[in-house]
Design a protein around this motif. Sequence first.
Motif, mmCIF file in Angstrom:
data_model
loop_
_atom_site.group_PDB
_atom_site.id
_atom_site.type_symbol
_atom_site.label_atom_id
_atom_site.label_comp_id
_atom_site.label_asym_id
_atom_site.label_seq_id
_atom_site.Cartn_x
_atom_site.Cartn_y
_atom_site.Cartn_z
ATOM 1 N N ARG A 1 47.743 31.155 31.095
ATOM 2 C CA ARG A 1 46.685 31.211 32.106
ATOM 3 C C ARG A 1 46.987 30.278 33.274
ATOM 4 O O ARG A 1 46.689 30.614 34.429
ATOM 5 C CB ARG A 1 45.344 30.859 31.462
ATOM 6 N N ALA A 2 47.570 29.128 32.985
ATOM 7 C CA ALA A 2 47.923 28.203 34.064
ATOM 8 C C ALA A 2 49.004 28.795 34.961
ATOM 9 O O ALA A 2 48.928 28.700 36.198
ATOM 10 C CB ALA A 2 48.391 26.875 33.473
ATOM 11 N N ALA B 1 50.428 37.106 42.724
ATOM 12 C CA ALA B 1 50.391 38.519 42.361
ATOM 13 C C ALA B 1 49.480 38.798 41.177
ATOM 14 O O ALA B 1 49.226 39.953 40.830
ATOM 15 C CB ALA B 1 51.805 39.009 42.038
ATOM 16 N N CYS B 2 48.969 37.739 40.561
ATOM 17 C CA CYS B 2 48.126 37.894 39.376
ATOM 18 C C CYS B 2 46.653 37.749 39.750
ATOM 19 O O CYS B 2 46.290 36.935 40.601
ATOM 20 C CB CYS B 2 48.511 36.863 38.318
ATOM 21 N N ASP B 3 45.809 38.519 39.086
ATOM 22 C CA ASP B 3 44.376 38.491 39.373
ATOM 23 C C ASP B 3 43.645 37.355 38.664
ATOM 24 O O ASP B 3 42.492 37.073 38.984
ATOM 25 C CB ASP B 3 43.726 39.818 38.947
ATOM 26 N N LEU B 4 44.306 36.720 37.717
ATOM 27 C CA LEU B 4 43.630 35.698 36.925
ATOM 28 C C LEU B 4 43.605 34.362 37.654
ATOM 29 O O LEU B 4 44.624 33.893 38.145
ATOM 30 C CB LEU B 4 44.342 35.532 35.572
ATOM 31 N N VAL B 5 42.419 33.747 37.698
ATOM 32 C CA VAL B 5 42.276 32.398 38.229
ATOM 33 C C VAL B 5 41.538 31.563 37.187
ATOM 34 O O VAL B 5 40.360 31.797 36.908
ATOM 35 C CB VAL B 5 41.506 32.384 39.563
ATOM 36 N N PHE C 1 45.150 21.769 29.808
ATOM 37 C CA PHE C 1 45.618 21.926 28.441
ATOM 38 C C PHE C 1 47.096 22.294 28.388
ATOM 39 O O PHE C 1 47.804 21.899 27.458
ATOM 40 C CB PHE C 1 44.772 22.976 27.731
ATOM 41 N N ALA C 2 47.568 23.053 29.374
ATOM 42 C CA ALA C 2 48.970 23.456 29.400
ATOM 43 C C ALA C 2 49.895 22.249 29.449
ATOM 44 O O ALA C 2 50.998 22.268 28.877
ATOM 45 C CB ALA C 2 49.232 24.374 30.594
ATOM 46 N N VAL D 1 51.856 38.947 29.315
ATOM 47 C CA VAL D 1 51.001 39.777 28.469
ATOM 48 C C VAL D 1 49.692 39.055 28.173
ATOM 49 O O VAL D 1 48.605 39.651 28.210
ATOM 50 C CB VAL D 1 51.726 40.142 27.162
ATOM 51 N N VAL D 2 49.769 37.755 27.873
ATOM 52 C CA VAL D 2 48.551 36.988 27.610
ATOM 53 C C VAL D 2 47.649 36.971 28.833
ATOM 54 O O VAL D 2 46.422 37.120 28.724
ATOM 55 C CB VAL D 2 48.906 35.552 27.174
ATOM 56 N N ALA D 3 48.229 36.803 30.026
ATOM 57 C CA ALA D 3 47.428 36.812 31.252
ATOM 58 C C ALA D 3 46.748 38.164 31.448
ATOM 59 O O ALA D 3 45.567 38.233 31.817
ATOM 60 C CB ALA D 3 48.305 36.474 32.448
#
Length: 263
Positions: free
Chosen positions: A16-17, A24-28, A35-36, A55-57
């Motif tokens: 996630r970090a 290019a990724c939608d995850l924020v 934690f990373a 894949v996790v993202a």
Amino acid sequence: MNEQLPATAYLTAVARAEATLDPACDLVDEYAARFAELCPPSVRAITAHTGGLSVVAARTTTIDAMLTRALERRAPGVFVNLGAGFDARPYRLDPGAWPPGCRVVEVDVASILDVKDRLLPPAEAAVPIERVRCDLRFLGDLDRALRPRTEGERLLLLAEGLLTYLPEPQLAGLARTLAGFGASASWICDALSTDSARVLTRASRGAGSKLTMYGLTDVRAFEENGWRCEDISLLPTARVQRSAGPGVGATSQLPDCVLSLRR
């Protein structure tokens, strides 16, 4: 499973970090880096040759969308996050996504939740959070922990990155236990194909880890224990079969996916 759960919690935080830094990724997830930074190099090495972080993202964004819809449609009184790890959804999702009066119960081992309490205090969340220390291998302990907290409630359950560490008999036992909680319940969870589970297990061995992953060929472990599959969202690694789709039957070959279940 004691050794596996902390490893997957750190790997998910790393994914996630890194996704948060990728335009290019939608995850924020602005909390994941906290934690990373603590992830041991031996654990981080597991995904070096698997593409596992992307894949996790993708799994996280898929679950975000399914969870947001479920919160709106079901208006649960209690959201239970099983194997919650370092998940920051009560902090990073739109505060308006949580129904009035909804409370969050996060369940994980003490070694994870103790770190989480320090780096992500419950008081800073947009919704009330209670963190319950419980080893999910021991279903009697889980029953005693959750039954009084869920009695008569409309539940929404989440298990992200958890079920792939459970052999099918343990998964069936967990499904049976969860089916006894609350007045009604929905459950969002992810599953791996048997092929993907073998690849990731080999990668973990190559990195010197004892992680073992388990895949599913069908949804019988859920359907025979009180749950029905309402929807299935394929993950990027899935080999799409023409027969796969919502309401996948008990004899279908299950791809890498996120499931939405009801009872």
